[in-house]
Design a protein around this motif. Sequence first.
Motif, short mmCIF file in Angstrom:
data_model
loop_
_atom_site.label_atom_id
_atom_site.label_comp_id
_atom_site.label_asym_id
_atom_site.label_seq_id
_atom_site.Cartn_x
_atom_site.Cartn_y
_atom_site.Cartn_z
N CYS A 1 0.82 -1.21 0.00
CA CYS A 1 0.00 0.00 0.00
C CYS A 1 0.86 1.27 0.00
N THR A 2 1.91 1.26 0.80
CA THR A 2 2.76 2.45 0.89
C THR A 2 3.54 2.67 -0.41
N ALA A 3 4.04 1.59 -1.00
CA ALA A 3 4.75 1.71 -2.27
C ALA A 3 3.84 2.25 -3.37
N ALA A 4 2.61 1.74 -3.42
CA ALA A 4 1.66 2.20 -4.43
C ALA A 4 1.32 3.68 -4.23
N ALA A 5 1.12 4.07 -2.97
CA ALA A 5 0.81 5.48 -2.68
C ALA A 5 1.97 6.39 -3.06
N SER A 6 3.18 5.96 -2.77
CA SER A 6 4.36 6.77 -3.09
C SER A 6 4.52 6.95 -4.59
N ALA A 7 4.34 5.86 -5.34
CA ALA A 7 4.45 5.93 -6.79
C ALA A 7 3.37 6.85 -7.38
N ALA A 8 2.16 6.76 -6.82
CA ALA A 8 1.07 7.61 -7.31
C ALA A 8 1.37 9.08 -7.05
N PHE A 9 1.89 9.39 -5.88
CA PHE A 9 2.24 10.78 -5.57
C PHE A 9 3.32 11.29 -6.52
N TRP A 10 4.29 10.43 -6.84
CA TRP A 10 5.36 10.84 -7.75
C TRP A 10 4.79 11.24 -9.12
N CYS A 11 3.94 10.38 -9.65
CA CYS A 11 3.38 10.66 -10.98
C CYS A 11 2.45 11.86 -10.96
N LEU A 12 1.60 11.93 -9.95
CA LEU A 12 0.60 13.00 -9.90
C LEU A 12 1.22 14.37 -9.66
N CYS A 13 2.34 14.40 -8.93
CA CYS A 13 2.96 15.69 -8.59
C CYS A 13 4.01 16.13 -9.61
N SER A 14 4.71 15.18 -10.22
CA SER A 14 5.79 15.54 -11.13
C SER A 14 5.30 16.31 -12.34
N ILE A 15 4.19 15.88 -12.89
CA ILE A 15 3.69 16.51 -14.12
C ILE A 15 3.32 17.98 -13.90
N SER A 36 14.27 17.37 -16.11
CA SER A 36 14.76 16.14 -15.50
C SER A 36 15.09 16.33 -14.02
N ALA A 37 15.57 17.53 -13.67
CA ALA A 37 15.87 17.82 -12.27
C ALA A 37 14.60 17.79 -11.43
N ILE A 38 13.50 18.29 -11.97
CA ILE A 38 12.24 18.29 -11.24
C ILE A 38 11.75 16.87 -11.01
N TRP A 39 11.82 16.02 -12.03
CA TRP A 39 11.39 14.63 -11.88
C TRP A 39 12.28 13.89 -10.88
N ILE A 40 13.56 14.17 -10.90
CA ILE A 40 14.47 13.53 -9.94
C ILE A 40 14.13 13.94 -8.51
N LEU A 41 13.90 15.23 -8.30
CA LEU A 41 13.60 15.70 -6.95
C LEU A 41 12.23 15.24 -6.48
N CYS A 42 11.28 15.12 -7.40
CA CYS A 42 9.97 14.56 -7.02
C CYS A 42 10.10 13.08 -6.62
N ALA A 43 11.02 12.37 -7.29
CA ALA A 43 11.28 10.98 -6.91
C ALA A 43 11.84 10.91 -5.50
N VAL A 44 12.68 11.88 -5.14
CA VAL A 44 13.20 11.95 -3.76
C VAL A 44 12.04 12.06 -2.78
N GLY A 45 11.08 12.94 -3.09
CA GLY A 45 9.92 13.11 -2.21
C GLY A 45 9.09 11.86 -2.09
N ALA A 46 8.91 11.14 -3.20
CA ALA A 46 8.12 9.92 -3.16
C ALA A 46 8.79 8.85 -2.30
N VAL A 47 10.10 8.73 -2.41
CA VAL A 47 10.82 7.76 -1.58
C VAL A 47 10.75 8.16 -0.11
N ARG A 48 10.75 9.47 0.18
CA ARG A 48 10.63 9.93 1.56
C ARG A 48 9.28 9.52 2.15
#
Length: 397
Positions: free
Chosen positions: A267-281, A298-310
């Motif tokens: 559940c947490t992995a799915a939520a994190s991935a969803a946040f990454w996609c929904l926020c990065s765009i 690319s920098a924005i997508w990388i930093l959004c990935a940081v947030g999703a992992v957090r």
Amino acid sequence: MGLLLIAEVALSRTVDPVTFGEYQFVRQMLPMLVAATIFGVDQALTRMIAEGGSDDLLLPVVWRSGRLWLILAAPVVACSAYYFGIGLWGCIALAVAPMALIASELVAAALRASGRYSRAALAQQGYRLFAAVTVLAAAAISMPSITGVTALWLGSAIFGAWSIIHALRTSSRSLRPNRTKMRRLRIMGAGFGISMLPTSAIDWVDQAAVAYSFGTLAESGHYAAVKLVTVYPFVTLASILGFVALPEVVKRASSLNRRVWRTATICTAAASAAFWCLCSIPLTFMVPVLLGRAVDHSAIWILCAVGAVRIFYLLPSSVLGAVGTSRQLATSGFVGILAVGAEAAVILFVEAADPVVVGGAGLLTATIVRTSVAYFIAGSAVKNAKKSQAEEHVLLS
């Protein structure tokens, strides 16, 4: 925290990059200094009170942690001024703010454990609210650029004093606590402290390494501004959830098993991935507008990935904090130091013209390494929770 995000965006657009870089350097360093001084005692205090203990340890811990900071303050301020060129107001903030934040953090820990989340949030985050309002007011009337760091230390002093008064009114005033309870708090706190230091260091080393690698605080300021509007929304959400997660997981520790752990992971992995996609765009288009300059997508997508992992990191950190032993917590911290080294190596040795891309790549590498370490150790803690806790009680005895 959301208001501070808006204030810092305004600050980044009204002051020069060097001034903003200094402000971000100080603001990111304050939590690390507090974590190093308290060294996990706040989390241990939350866990012990949530397990059914009293808050008679609160004032003794505040007093002892404050004395420790008085010893550490001088070398910290001197190194910041000499190696990174931090100015007078930044040095004052680094000297004064941690003392007050130590009291605020420990009082907030006791309030969290007893379920008084609103007061706990005010004690812990009040200085950020004060800083946000002050910075916004300063931006509106074009006050001098020293306002940012001044607001940090002044706000921390105000809410630190409020926390001390609250503790004196509501908790035991004895400065001589039960030795057995204090010993358990120290052992558990040491585990929490070692476990938390890599995460605190990760959030500061990236900016320091960018400043060192590119030669000026201006480049660090550019990187910090982009990091602010991309990673900060994720960190805000994670902070809110994490504020409640530890005491609530402690209260429900008896129902935690491997099946629950697997379900929570999915559940947490799915939520994190969803946040990454929904926020990065949307952030790809919003960040340049907010900052008033072009930013590499690319920098924005990388930093959004940081947030999703957090956000995903919330799961292993809260579970490990609730059921892990001091040894497991310490192991997580010692191994997690690898993340800090990986972050610095990526930033210092990867050649790229854009400091935001380099800083983001280093931060993402460190965040993934840190989360992976915590996840595997937390899984082990869930598997052997009852056995490990029994062994720790024997050790304490």
